[in-house]
Design an enzyme around this catalytic site. Structure first.
Site, PDB file in Angstrom:
ATOM      1  N   ASP A  13       0.983  -1.379  -0.155  1.00 27.12           N
ATOM      2  CA  ASP A  13      -0.288   0.077   0.033  1.00 27.12           C
ATOM      3  C   ASP A  13       0.824   1.229   0.295  1.00 27.12           C
ATOM      4  OD1 ASP A  13      -2.138  -1.991   0.268  1.00 27.12           O
ATOM      5  OD2 ASP A  13      -2.741  -1.347   2.224  1.00 27.12           O
ATOM      6  N   LYS A 110      -7.023  -4.985  -2.660  1.00 33.37           N
ATOM      7  CA  LYS A 110      -8.013  -5.532  -1.684  1.00 33.37           C
ATOM      8  C   LYS A 110      -8.687  -4.476  -1.309  1.00 33.37           C
ATOM      9  CE  LYS A 110      -3.907  -4.338   1.546  1.00 33.37           C
ATOM     10  NZ  LYS A 110      -4.587  -3.322   2.164  1.00 33.37           N
ATOM     11  N   CYS A 155      -1.631  -2.741   7.847  1.00 31.84           N
ATOM     12  CA  CYS A 155      -1.550  -3.685   6.640  1.00 31.84           C
ATOM     13  C   CYS A 155      -0.424  -4.500   6.530  1.00 31.84           C
ATOM     14  CB  CYS A 155      -1.766  -2.921   5.154  1.00 31.84           C
ATOM     15  SG  CYS A 155      -3.746  -2.406   5.334  1.00 31.84           S
TER      16      CYS A 155
HETATM   17  C1  VGL Z   1      -4.461   0.733   5.750  1.00 35.68           C
HETATM   18  C2  VGL Z   1      -6.024   1.610   7.169  1.00 35.68           C
HETATM   19  C3  VGL Z   1      -7.241   1.347   6.510  1.00 35.68           C
HETATM   20  C4  VGL Z   1      -3.103   0.192   5.670  1.00 35.68           C
HETATM   21  C5  VGL Z   1      -5.505   0.464   4.839  1.00 35.68           C
HETATM   22  O1  VGL Z   1      -2.640   0.281   4.204  1.00 35.68           O
HETATM   23  O2  VGL Z   1      -2.457  -0.133   6.487  1.00 35.68           O
HETATM   24  N1  VGL Z   1      -4.866   0.990   6.924  1.00 35.68           N
HETATM   25  N2  VGL Z   1      -6.798   1.026   5.051  1.00 35.68           N
END
Ligand code: VGL
Ligand code: ZN
Length: 206
Positions: A13, A110, A155
């Protein structure tokens, strides 16, 4: 040194919304980009993940009766409510512009189902709906993973723990990650990862 074909780099991410100026900015999030790029040059296989939510996603406080960063009960368990982030196709959902993406073998998206969040690259937050990543890795006989990205305590943590439980040898590169750190979540993340046998190294140690 470079690594053999049985090991993959999994970059979690590294997207605009998790970098300063983004909707769910992680302090220093952009600093992982150069670390991630340097690591990539040493791996035959790089896999990227991309948080990828529809606008009506139920992890968004705007779609629930609750404030951002508070907890709600979802059918699959407790869920943190987040500001709207990583909306499919938005600039916030795009990878950081300086992240090298051309050499990635796979991009796994995702969190694309409105009713369920997915922190982990392997399973959605019900811990049973698969993203398909484990099948891909096993088909390619990859049994070791090196992780970096955002955020350490969400994540990256969930991905590393699931990978370890699935039997992969897992290393998290600590200077290649940055955290949200909500109510002690960063300390809890390192504790849980250590308990699952996840190794913690810096990018110069590996
Ligand atoms: C994430 C919160 C919500 C992350 C993704 O990538 O850690 N955290 N969505
Ligand atoms: Zn998300």
């Amino acid at each position: 040194m470079t690594f053999d074909a049985k090991i993959a780099l999994l970059l979690i991410d590294i997207q605009n919304d998790f970098c300063p100026g983004g909707a769910l900015a992680v302090e220093g999030g952009q600093e992982v980009v150069s670390v991630a790029n340097r690591l990539q040059s040493r791996f035959e296989t790089t896999i990227l993940t991309q948080d990828w939510h529809p606008a009506d996603h139920l992890s968004f406080a705007s779609n629930q009766d609750g404030d951002a960063f508070s907890l709600v009960d979802m059918p699959y368990g407790p869920q943190v409510l987040w500001p709207d982030h990583c909306i499919q196709g938005s600039d916030g959902a795009a990878f950081h512009v300086d992240l090298e993406t051309d050499a990635a073998d796979l991009i796994i998206r995702k969190g694309f189902r409105a009713a369920i969040d997915s922190y982990s690259a392997f399973f959605e937050n019900d811990h049973s709906t698969s993203t398909g990543l484990v099948g891909y890795l096993r088909e390619r006989s990859i049994d070791k993973l090196v992780l970096a990205g955002l955020a350490t305590d969400f994540c990256v943590r969930f991905s590393a723990v699931d990978a370890a439980k699935l039997g992969f040898e897992v290393t998290v590169i600590e200077d290649g990650c940055r955290a949200i750190d909500l109510d002690g979540s960063l300390a809890a993340a390192w504790e849980e990862m250590a308990a699952q046998g996840v190794k913690r190294l810096t990018s110069t140690q590996i």
